[in-house]
Write a protein that holds these residues in place. Structure first.
Motif, PDB file in Angstrom:
ATOM      1  N   SER A 130       0.832  -1.205   0.000  1.00 17.53           N
ATOM      2  CA  SER A 130       0.000   0.000   0.000  1.00 17.53           C
ATOM      3  C   SER A 130       0.866   1.254   0.000  1.00 17.53           C
ATOM      4  O   SER A 130       0.514   2.264  -0.623  1.00 17.53           O
ATOM      5  CB  SER A 130      -0.922   0.004   1.223  1.00 17.53           C
ATOM      6  N   ARG A 131       2.006   1.170   0.647  1.00 20.75           N
ATOM      7  CA  ARG A 131       2.929   2.314   0.646  1.00 20.75           C
ATOM      8  C   ARG A 131       3.488   2.554  -0.752  1.00 20.75           C
ATOM      9  O   ARG A 131       3.626   3.701  -1.199  1.00 20.75           O
ATOM     10  CB  ARG A 131       4.057   2.049   1.642  1.00 20.75           C
ATOM     11  N   GLY A 132       3.787   1.450  -1.442  1.00 19.35           N
ATOM     12  CA  GLY A 132       4.283   1.568  -2.813  1.00 19.35           C
ATOM     13  C   GLY A 132       3.239   2.142  -3.750  1.00 19.35           C
ATOM     14  O   GLY A 132       3.551   2.934  -4.644  1.00 19.35           O
ATOM     15  N   VAL A 133       1.982   1.733  -3.547  1.00 22.57           N
ATOM     16  CA  VAL A 133       0.886   2.268  -4.371  1.00 22.57           C
ATOM     17  C   VAL A 133       0.759   3.772  -4.172  1.00 22.57           C
ATOM     18  O   VAL A 133       0.584   4.537  -5.119  1.00 22.57           O
ATOM     19  CB  VAL A 133      -0.446   1.569  -4.025  1.00 22.57           C
ATOM     20  N   LYS A 134       0.868   4.216  -2.926  1.00 20.48           N
ATOM     21  CA  LYS A 134       0.781   5.653  -2.629  1.00 20.48           C
ATOM     22  C   LYS A 134       1.914   6.414  -3.302  1.00 20.48           C
ATOM     23  O   LYS A 134       1.727   7.520  -3.812  1.00 20.48           O
ATOM     24  CB  LYS A 134       0.818   5.876  -1.120  1.00 20.48           C
ATOM     25  N   MET A 135       3.090   5.808  -3.334  1.00 19.83           N
ATOM     26  CA  MET A 135       4.234   6.445  -3.972  1.00 19.83           C
ATOM     27  C   MET A 135       3.997   6.605  -5.476  1.00 19.83           C
ATOM     28  O   MET A 135       4.268   7.661  -6.059  1.00 19.83           O
ATOM     29  CB  MET A 135       5.503   5.630  -3.731  1.00 19.83           C
TER      30      MET A 135
END
Length: 366
Positions: free
Chosen positions: A92-97
């Protein structure tokens, strides 16, 4: 005797394994029970039947019967439940990035995003990037080519729209719209792709600024009003102020008479240097022509652009093979455009103005 007994047991083991886990059966999917069968299992269970009895009666393995009953007891249903599937490769952190990156620069490529994630310790493919963005409602689409709008242009467009919002349909029917356009027999427009959500194709960051008349095969000039199209002519040489005034004299004024424009009609043209030259302004003054003050870089406010698009679609269908055929087909197809099309474009003009205001002065869908 011991060796014989051992050999017999070994053969029995192989026989059992081959029946239950052959290479094909181990990989094959178990046939799913029908809804009716699952319902029957629950009904028989509620009637007090044992799992063994139910299995024999319905021809279903006892373990399967037990699993159906446990599922019913836990979830009060025997339907298939949502499966979690394989874990996402991008956290999810990667998606936000990723979302931050494409929001900041919609022209970011999939390769750029792959490299960004790899530097962050996550290795993925371009396909994974595409799938991740699709789940967020973003797809790769061709960037629209629109006029370059500077802040001064945006403000001028807003001023024009607000000043004319209360003009009536009759007011716009008394306007003679004009413009030039280029037509190509084999035109191929290059495209660039951007990451964007639905209905954001006209946001400035998702468009490609263009300059009018970047080349072409033939140049055309015409005018039209709510009553129909005017005279279409081909501009064979590089147009200058003198040629433009000659076009107005030989084509604009006869078109006004042919279309029977009312007294006090208004002439519209854009802010091309030939149009705003001192000699042209003097010619218009001497002819007592009222000119509509026009915001620069605003082809979407000129309904003649819709007629040009209609003409080019009609011409493309006939596939002209040379310049001579192209000019002939343009003349024929322009004459076929119904007056009702012109009337409808003018009738809805107030919607264009409302769209400019709603879009804060930037380019509209028109």
């Amino acid at each position: 005797m011991a060796p014989v007994r051992t050999h017999h047991l070994y053969k029995r083991h192989l026989s059992t394994a081959s029946n239950s886990q052959t290479p094909n059966s181990a990989m094959a999917k178990t046939k799913e029970l029908s809804k009716d069968t699952r319902k029957s299992i629950v009904d028989l269970h509620q009637a007090g039947k044992s799992e063994s009895t139910i299995g024999k009666q319905l021809g279903v393995k006892k373990s399967t019967v037990g699993a159906i009953i446990r599922k019913w007891k836990t979830y009060k249903t025997t339907d298939n439940l949502p499966r979690s599937g394989a874990p996402r490769k991008i956290s999810s952190r990667g998606v936000k990035m990723i979302m931050r990156t494409v929001s900041k620069d919609s022209r970011t490529t999939r390769g750029d995003l792959v490299n960004d994630l790899q530097r962050a310790g996550t290795k993925v493919t371009k396909v994974t990037i595409s799938n991740t963005l699709k789940r967020q409602g973003i797809r790769s689409r061709s960037a629209r080519r629109v006029p370059l709008l500077k802040p001064v242009h945006v403000q001028a467009r807003l001023k024009f729209a607000r000043e004319h919002m209360d003009d009536t349909a009759e007011d716009w029917e008394n306007v003679m719209w004009s413009d030039e356009t280029k037509v190509e027999p084999f035109g191929i427009n290059s495209t660039r792709r951007v990451w964007r959500t639905k209905n954001t194709e006209l946001h400035p960051k998702n468009t490609i600024p263009t300059v009018k008349h970047g080349g072409g095969n033939i140049m055309l000039w015409d005018c039209f009003s709510a009553k129909g199209t005017g005279r279409l002519i081909r501009v064979k040489d590089r147009m200058n102020g003198a040629m433009y005034r000659e076009i107005l004299s030989q084509n604009l004024l006869p078109s006004v008479r042919t279309l029977k424009m009312k007294r006090g009609w208004v002439f519209q043209h854009d802010n091309d240097p030939k149009h705003t030259a001192r000699a042209t302004k003097e010619w218009l003054r001497k002819k007592h022509l009222k000119v509509l003050e026009w915001p620069s870089q605003s082809p979407d406010l000129n309904p003649i652009e819709n007629l040009w698009r209609e003409l080019k679609v009609r011409v493309a269908r006939r596939q002209p093979q040379n310049i001579t055929a192209l000019e002939k087909i343009c003349m024929e197809e322009w004459a076929k455009i119904p007056a009702t099309v012109c009337a409808n474009l003018v009738k809805t003009y107030s919607k264009r103005l409302a769209s400019v205001i709603a879009n804060k002065g930037y380019v509209t869908k028109y």
